[in-house]
Scaffold this motif. Structure first.
Motif, PDB file in Angstrom:
ATOM      1  N   ARG A 100       0.830  -1.211   0.000  1.00 47.31           N
ATOM      2  CA  ARG A 100       0.000   0.000   0.000  1.00 47.31           C
ATOM      3  C   ARG A 100       0.858   1.252   0.000  1.00 47.31           C
ATOM      4  NH1 ARG A 100      -4.006  -0.653   4.881  1.00 47.31           N
ATOM      5  NH2 ARG A 100      -1.998  -1.107   5.830  1.00 47.31           N
ATOM      6  N   ARG A 101       2.020   1.188   0.676  1.00 52.14           N
ATOM      7  CA  ARG A 101       2.863   2.381   0.756  1.00 52.14           C
ATOM      8  C   ARG A 101       4.296   2.160   0.271  1.00 52.14           C
ATOM      9  NH1 ARG A 101      -0.020   3.753   5.670  1.00 52.14           N
ATOM     10  NH2 ARG A 101      -1.520   5.347   5.080  1.00 52.14           N
ATOM     11  N   LEU A 102       4.710   0.920   0.122  1.00 53.75           N
ATOM     12  CA  LEU A 102       6.067   0.660  -0.355  1.00 53.75           C
ATOM     13  C   LEU A 102       6.082   0.557  -1.871  1.00 53.75           C
ATOM     14  CD1 LEU A 102       7.289  -2.086   2.161  1.00 53.75           C
ATOM     15  CD2 LEU A 102       7.762   0.361   2.221  1.00 53.75           C
ATOM     16  N   GLU A 103       7.150   1.023  -2.466  1.00 55.50           N
ATOM     17  CA  GLU A 103       7.315   0.854  -3.907  1.00 55.50           C
ATOM     18  C   GLU A 103       7.570  -0.614  -4.208  1.00 55.50           C
ATOM     19  OE1 GLU A 103      10.498   3.356  -5.185  1.00 55.50           O
ATOM     20  OE2 GLU A 103       9.426   5.207  -4.703  1.00 55.50           O
ATOM     21  N   LEU A 104       6.984  -1.088  -5.286  1.00 57.32           N
ATOM     22  CA  LEU A 104       7.158  -2.490  -5.678  1.00 57.32           C
ATOM     23  C   LEU A 104       8.629  -2.804  -5.929  1.00 57.32           C
ATOM     24  CD1 LEU A 104       5.911  -5.222  -6.405  1.00 57.32           C
ATOM     25  CD2 LEU A 104       5.604  -4.354  -8.735  1.00 57.32           C
ATOM     26  N   SER A 105       9.341  -1.876  -6.552  1.00 57.62           N
ATOM     27  CA  SER A 105      10.760  -2.099  -6.857  1.00 57.62           C
ATOM     28  C   SER A 105      11.614  -2.143  -5.593  1.00 57.62           C
ATOM     29  CB  SER A 105      11.278  -1.014  -7.798  1.00 57.62           C
ATOM     30  OG  SER A 105      11.149   0.261  -7.203  1.00 57.62           O
ATOM     31  N   PHE A 106      11.084  -1.678  -4.486  1.00 58.41           N
ATOM     32  CA  PHE A 106      11.764  -1.774  -3.189  1.00 58.41           C
ATOM     33  C   PHE A 106      11.309  -3.029  -2.448  1.00 58.41           C
ATOM     34  CE2 PHE A 106      11.699  -1.000   1.395  1.00 58.41           C
ATOM     35  CZ  PHE A 106      13.026  -0.684   1.629  1.00 58.41           C
ATOM     36  N   ALA A 107       9.997  -3.279  -2.446  1.00 61.48           N
ATOM     37  CA  ALA A 107       9.435  -4.375  -1.655  1.00 61.48           C
ATOM     38  C   ALA A 107       9.782  -5.755  -2.210  1.00 61.48           C
ATOM     39  CB  ALA A 107       7.918  -4.218  -1.560  1.00 61.48           C
ATOM     40  N   TYR A 108       9.670  -5.908  -3.520  1.00 64.15           N
ATOM     41  CA  TYR A 108       9.843  -7.244  -4.095  1.00 64.15           C
ATOM     42  C   TYR A 108      11.225  -7.840  -3.820  1.00 64.15           C
ATOM     43  CZ  TYR A 108       9.174 -11.181  -7.175  1.00 64.15           C
ATOM     44  OH  TYR A 108       9.071 -12.456  -7.675  1.00 64.15           O
ATOM     45  N   PRO A 109      12.312  -7.094  -3.972  1.00 59.60           N
ATOM     46  CA  PRO A 109      13.614  -7.684  -3.651  1.00 59.60           C
ATOM     47  C   PRO A 109      13.756  -8.114  -2.189  1.00 59.60           C
ATOM     48  CG  PRO A 109      13.918  -5.751  -5.019  1.00 59.60           C
ATOM     49  CD  PRO A 109      12.468  -5.778  -4.616  1.00 59.60           C
ATOM     50  N   LEU A 110      12.996  -7.489  -1.291  1.00 55.89           N
ATOM     51  CA  LEU A 110      13.089  -7.864   0.114  1.00 55.89           C
ATOM     52  C   LEU A 110      12.581  -9.280   0.370  1.00 55.89           C
ATOM     53  CD1 LEU A 110      12.031  -4.564   1.908  1.00 55.89           C
ATOM     54  CD2 LEU A 110      14.327  -5.403   1.414  1.00 55.89           C
ATOM     55  N   ILE A 133      22.931 -12.335  -2.398  1.00 54.79           N
ATOM     56  CA  ILE A 133      21.556 -11.927  -2.090  1.00 54.79           C
ATOM     57  C   ILE A 133      21.556 -10.833  -1.028  1.00 54.79           C
ATOM     58  CG2 ILE A 133      19.398 -12.673  -0.992  1.00 54.79           C
ATOM     59  CD1 ILE A 133      19.834 -15.405  -2.418  1.00 54.79           C
ATOM     60  N   LEU A 134      22.330 -11.043   0.034  1.00 52.16           N
ATOM     61  CA  LEU A 134      22.387 -10.043   1.106  1.00 52.16           C
ATOM     62  C   LEU A 134      22.966  -8.721   0.609  1.00 52.16           C
ATOM     63  CD1 LEU A 134      23.477 -12.306   4.098  1.00 52.16           C
ATOM     64  CD2 LEU A 134      21.223 -11.255   3.707  1.00 52.16           C
ATOM     65  N   ALA A 135      23.946  -8.796  -0.270  1.00 51.15           N
ATOM     66  CA  ALA A 135      24.496  -7.564  -0.849  1.00 51.15           C
ATOM     67  C   ALA A 135      23.440  -6.839  -1.663  1.00 51.15           C
ATOM     68  CB  ALA A 135      25.717  -7.888  -1.716  1.00 51.15           C
ATOM     69  N   GLY A 136      22.677  -7.589  -2.429  1.00 49.96           N
ATOM     70  CA  GLY A 136      21.606  -6.994  -3.220  1.00 49.96           C
ATOM     71  C   GLY A 136      20.529  -6.371  -2.349  1.00 49.96           C
ATOM     72  N   ILE A 137      20.144  -7.054  -1.284  1.00 52.81           N
ATOM     73  CA  ILE A 137      19.146  -6.516  -0.367  1.00 52.81           C
ATOM     74  C   ILE A 137      19.655  -5.216   0.255  1.00 52.81           C
ATOM     75  CG2 ILE A 137      17.959  -6.906   1.838  1.00 52.81           C
ATOM     76  CD1 ILE A 137      17.936  -9.920   1.055  1.00 52.81           C
ATOM     77  N   THR A 138      20.915  -5.197   0.623  1.00 52.42           N
ATOM     78  CA  THR A 138      21.502  -3.995   1.219  1.00 52.42           C
ATOM     79  C   THR A 138      21.461  -2.839   0.231  1.00 52.42           C
ATOM     80  OG1 THR A 138      22.955  -5.361   2.585  1.00 52.42           O
ATOM     81  CG2 THR A 138      23.586  -3.061   2.285  1.00 52.42           C
ATOM     82  N   LEU A 139      21.812  -3.099  -1.017  1.00 53.83           N
ATOM     83  CA  LEU A 139      21.772  -2.044  -2.040  1.00 53.83           C
ATOM     84  C   LEU A 139      20.347  -1.517  -2.251  1.00 53.83           C
ATOM     85  CD1 LEU A 139      24.271  -3.464  -4.678  1.00 53.83           C
ATOM     86  CD2 LEU A 139      24.614  -1.508  -3.158  1.00 53.83           C
ATOM     87  N   VAL A 140      19.390  -2.427  -2.306  1.00 55.91           N
ATOM     88  CA  VAL A 140      18.009  -2.009  -2.502  1.00 55.91           C
ATOM     89  C   VAL A 140      17.514  -1.211  -1.297  1.00 55.91           C
ATOM     90  CG1 VAL A 140      15.623  -2.872  -2.654  1.00 55.91           C
ATOM     91  CG2 VAL A 140      17.406  -3.857  -4.108  1.00 55.91           C
ATOM     92  N   ALA A 141      17.858  -1.664  -0.090  1.00 58.70           N
ATOM     93  CA  ALA A 141      17.396  -0.994   1.120  1.00 58.70           C
ATOM     94  C   ALA A 141      17.961   0.431   1.223  1.00 58.70           C
ATOM     95  CB  ALA A 141      17.784  -1.807   2.344  1.00 58.70           C
ATOM     96  N   LYS A 142      19.156   0.637   0.698  1.00 58.69           N
ATOM     97  CA  LYS A 142      19.777   1.967   0.767  1.00 58.69           C
ATOM     98  C   LYS A 142      19.354   2.882  -0.367  1.00 58.69           C
ATOM     99  CE  LYS A 142      23.723   0.557   3.446  1.00 58.69           C
ATOM    100  NZ  LYS A 142      24.762   1.275   4.091  1.00 58.69           N
ATOM    101  N   SER A 143      18.594   2.348  -1.302  1.00 58.69           N
ATOM    102  CA  SER A 143      18.197   3.159  -2.467  1.00 58.69           C
ATOM    103  C   SER A 143      16.999   4.029  -2.176  1.00 58.69           C
ATOM    104  CB  SER A 143      17.904   2.255  -3.653  1.00 58.69           C
ATOM    105  OG  SER A 143      16.768   1.463  -3.406  1.00 58.69           O
TER     106      SER A 143
END
Length: 115
Positions: A64-74, A105-115
């Motif tokens: 509802r409030r998170l961007e899909l491009s942020f939420a899906y990688p999580l 995977i963890l590196a990718g999650i970290t990059l997405v979380a910081k974006s």
């Protein structure tokens, strides 16, 4: 947005528990012959489907409030959790290739979380 992140964490956790339930159910199916799929259907499989359903509802609430491009990688956090659960619950091996994959995977999650 904090509430939606909690929904995401809960969604990933329930998805992981669903995978564990599926594995238990699959192991029971393999050990007990039956004539039809319904004969082999075990409670862990039903539980797994229910957990996946609840996980999906929480994911939708998070979107509802998170961007899909942020939420899906999580969601990939679930891969990491399943790897460790498989090791401790099912005594599956963790190879260096799997550890490397989890690190990526963890590196990718970290990059997405910081974006």
């Amino acid at each position: 947005m904090i509430k939606e992140l909690w929904f995401m964490l809960a969604s990933v956790t329930l998805g992981t528990l669903g995978q564990i339930a599926f594995k238990y159910g699959a192991m029971e199916m393999a050990n007990q012959p039956g004539t039809t799929l319904l004969d082999k259907l075990k409670w862990p499989l039903v539980l797994g489907v229910a957990l996946y359903g609840a996980s999906t509802i929480l994911y939708i609430l998070a979107l509802r409030r998170l961007e899909l491009s942020f939420a899906y990688p999580l969601i990939s956090i679930g891969y990491v959790l399943v790897l460790f659960a498989s090791y401790f619950l099912f005594h599956e091996s963790i190879t260096w290739m799997r550890i490397s994959g989890v690190a990526l995977i963890l590196a990718g999650i970290t990059l997405v979380a910081k974006s």
